[in-house]
Design a protein around this motif. Structure first.
Motif, PDB file in Angstrom:
ATOM      1  N   PRO A  34       0.711  -1.339  -0.060  1.00 48.80           N
ATOM      2  CA  PRO A  34       0.106  -0.078   0.058  1.00 48.80           C
ATOM      3  C   PRO A  34       0.829   1.235  -0.168  1.00 48.80           C
ATOM      4  O   PRO A  34       0.301   2.400  -0.371  1.00 48.80           O
ATOM      5  N   GLU A  35       2.005   1.273   0.629  1.00 49.77           N
ATOM      6  CA  GLU A  35       2.966   2.426   0.440  1.00 49.77           C
ATOM      7  C   GLU A  35       3.610   2.621  -0.657  1.00 49.77           C
ATOM      8  O   GLU A  35       4.844   3.338  -0.525  1.00 49.77           O
ATOM      9  N   ILE A  37       5.572   3.977  -3.987  1.00 55.55           N
ATOM     10  CA  ILE A  37       5.876   5.186  -4.648  1.00 55.55           C
ATOM     11  C   ILE A  37       6.621   4.534  -5.916  1.00 55.55           C
ATOM     12  O   ILE A  37       7.651   3.977  -5.964  1.00 55.55           O
ATOM     13  N   ILE A  64       9.694   2.671  -4.631  1.00 57.75           N
ATOM     14  CA  ILE A  64      10.435   2.966  -3.395  1.00 57.75           C
ATOM     15  C   ILE A  64       9.140   2.905  -2.310  1.00 57.75           C
ATOM     16  O   ILE A  64       7.914   2.850  -2.781  1.00 57.75           O
ATOM     17  N   ASN A  65       9.533   2.621  -0.977  1.00 60.53           N
ATOM     18  CA  ASN A  65       8.533   2.521   0.054  1.00 60.53           C
ATOM     19  C   ASN A  65       8.338   3.958   0.818  1.00 60.53           C
ATOM     20  O   ASN A  65       9.404   4.402   1.468  1.00 60.53           O
ATOM     21  N   ALA A  66       7.180   4.309   0.702  1.00 60.28           N
ATOM     22  CA  ALA A  66       6.822   5.594   1.654  1.00 60.28           C
ATOM     23  C   ALA A  66       7.038   5.027   3.003  1.00 60.28           C
ATOM     24  O   ALA A  66       6.610   3.783   3.189  1.00 60.28           O
ATOM     25  N   ALA A  67       7.177   5.853   3.954  1.00 58.21           N
ATOM     26  CA  ALA A  67       7.527   5.586   5.192  1.00 58.21           C
ATOM     27  C   ALA A  67       6.545   6.352   6.217  1.00 58.21           C
ATOM     28  O   ALA A  67       6.425   7.389   5.945  1.00 58.21           O
ATOM     29  N   PHE A  68       6.031   5.684   7.366  1.00 56.55           N
ATOM     30  CA  PHE A  68       5.052   6.634   8.065  1.00 56.55           C
ATOM     31  C   PHE A  68       5.269   6.567   9.397  1.00 56.55           C
ATOM     32  O   PHE A  68       4.509   6.772  10.230  1.00 56.55           O
ATOM     33  N   GLY A  69       6.752   5.902   9.791  1.00 57.45           N
ATOM     34  CA  GLY A  69       7.054   6.282  11.369  1.00 57.45           C
ATOM     35  C   GLY A  69       7.428   7.763  11.670  1.00 57.45           C
ATOM     36  O   GLY A  69       7.560   8.510  10.510  1.00 57.45           O
ATOM     37  N   GLY A  70       7.686   8.011  12.717  1.00 58.21           N
ATOM     38  CA  GLY A  70       7.841   9.392  13.176  1.00 58.21           C
ATOM     39  C   GLY A  70       8.781   9.595  14.388  1.00 58.21           C
ATOM     40  O   GLY A  70       9.132  10.424  14.828  1.00 58.21           O
TER      41      GLY A  70
END
Lengths: 70, 248
Positions: A34-35, A37, A64-70
């Motif tokens: 799902p992530e 790009i 590319i993998n979008a990433a959603f950690g922060g």
């Protein structure tokens, strides 16, 4: 037998079917997540355009993998 | 004695006028972990007049390799992160107002938590929260700076509602868990949030100072292992955006 072509995927030379689309490459390289790009020759491609985006000999594809950690 | 911001003001594109704009601004940092800790610290030291810190969490020992606002005493005390963060930032700059809010941003409280914001910084740790934040900022007309990370890579995006593509223009469909590339699967390289958090603060300072020409235009992709930075240009809309309704 379908003809093959050489393209670059994430910096590596790969041999893929000549009639590939971005959509078919995503399946071939197991990038269906799902992530994702996707880029073709340095250009961002909209997800809804993957199936209609044809890939030709010598093209450069990046997954590319979008990433959603922060 | 030189003024507190003398060296920053000497940077000509900012200057004393930019400094005055920062002092008159409010930044809301949503999620004060690794990204948010770095960006909040830089904005506090830069002299952004008001900072609101939004995060419901408490610090844990496995936060400490990357979340620089907290220490072992905070882990032992188990106070909300935003309280420890507000104390650190106020100590770094007593001339600004820091407001800790120990709540999670949700669709139904976003208008209250973002009220008065000149800019919002994304320090969240999941996709769902970011899509809530995007819709709220688009609806309220507040610019925000997205970053996300895992492992040794991440991305950065500046959203200016009404002026360019929003997060959902780039990615209309919200990524659902489980993700292929996440903190759960790939961890976090400690310097990564420092790099991305600093870049977020940098874009926020430009937004606040009115330096729109210097803003990041596309999506910045950052990889640190080995290092590679590049910007993906926005190719133009393929369909109207489900969040902002625009077709940039």
């Amino acid at each position: 037998m379908a003809q093959d072509m050489e393209i670059t995927v994430n910096g590596m030379m790969e041999t893929v079917p000549r009639d590939s689309t971005l959509d078919s490459l995503i399946v071939l390289f197991e990038e269906e997540h799902p992530e994702l790009i996707a880029e073709l020759n340095g250009r961002f491609v909209h997800r809804q355009d993957y199936a209609a985006t044809k890939v030709g000999p010598g093209d450069r594809v990046e997954f590319i993998n979008a990433a959603f950690g922060g | 004695m030189a003024g507190r911001y003398a060296v920053q003001e000497r940077f000509a594109p900012l200057g004393p006028e930019g400094q005055i704009r920062l002092a008159g601004s409010m930044a809301v940092v949503v999620g004060v972990g690794a990204l948010g800790g770095h960006s909040a610290q830089l904005l506090a030291r830069a002299g952004v007049g008001r900072l609101r810190l939004v995060d419901p969490d408490r610090p844990t020992l496995d936060n400490l390799h990357r979340q620089v606002l907290y220490d072992e005493l905070d882990v032992a005390a188990q106070a909300p992160k935003v309280e420890a963060a507000a104390a650190r930032l106020s100590a770094a700059n007593s001339g600004i107002a820091v407001e800790p809010v120990a709540e999670a941003l949700e669709a139904d409280n976003a208008a209250r938590l973002l009220d008065g914001a000149s800019v919002v910084l994304d320090g969240l740790d999941n996709p769902a929260g970011r899509y809530v934040l995007n819709r709220a900022c688009v609806s309220l007309g507040i610019p925000w700076v997205h970053a996300g990370l895992a492992g040794s890579s991440g991305q950065l995006l500046v959203v200016r509602p009404g002026k360019g593509p929003c997060l959902q223009c780039w990615a209309p469909e919200e990524p659902r868990e489980p993700l292929k590339h996440s903190v759960a699967t790939h961890g976090v390289l400690g310097p990564l949030p420092a790099v991305l958090g600093a870049l977020q603060a940098n874009e926020a300072i430009k937004l606040l100072a009115g330096a729109g020409d210097a803003l990041l235009k596309g999506m910045l992709l950052v990889e640190l292992w080995p290092p590679r930075f590049r910007e993906l240009a926005w190719p133009g809309a393929s369909a109207p955006c489900p969040a902002c309704g625009s077709r940039f």
